[in-house]
Design a protein around this motif. Structure first.
Motif: not given
Length: 141
Positions: A114-119, A128-129
């Motif tokens: 999920x974090x990868x998709x959000x990035x 951080x960005x």
């Protein structure tokens, strides 16, 4: 088109900005990638006949037809799913993947996905960005 070169016609239409016509030509091909692209374009344009045509062609060829975005995802300015938005909120709070996983009862691997998709959706290079951009998005700025 006269030569029945659907891929060439799709490229030519795309080059002059005729997106619908390009997608229509892609729907005539028997390649999964072209059909998926046709389907995505049709959905983005709200062109139901094109979506039905591309989906029918995919089923005819025995290919899986990808589901479209849900209503909440379409409504989100960044195209985040409900779960991605929830995780983005926790990124803004400064939680790491393990803490997010524990809070939401998910595996760390699922959170990483999920974090990868959000990035990607936020166009961020690191978490951080992503947190900074998500914070602005969540505040409506």
């Amino acid at each position: 088109m006269a030569r029945r070169d659907w891929a060439g016609a799709a490229e030519a239409f795309a080059a002059v900005g005729w997106t619908y016509d390009s997608a229509l030509m892609l729907s005539l091909l028997g390649e999964e990638e072209a059909l998926v692209r046709s389907l995505e374009i049709g959905r983005s344009l709200g062109a139901s006949p094109l979506v039905r045509r591309a989906g029918a062609r995919m089923r005819e060829l025995g290919l899986p037809v990808p589901r479209g975005l849900g209503r909440t995802t379409r409504a989100d300015p960044a195209g985040l799913t409900g779960r991605q938005r929830e995780i983005a909120e926790l990124l803004v709070e400064g939680l790491d993947n393990a803490e997010i996983a524990a809070r939401l009862f998910l595996s760390r691997r699922t959170v990483e996905h999920h974090v990868g998709a959000i990035l990607a959706k936020l166009g961020a290079h690191d978490r951080r960005e992503a947190a900074r951009r998500a914070g602005k998005l969540l505040r409506g700025a």
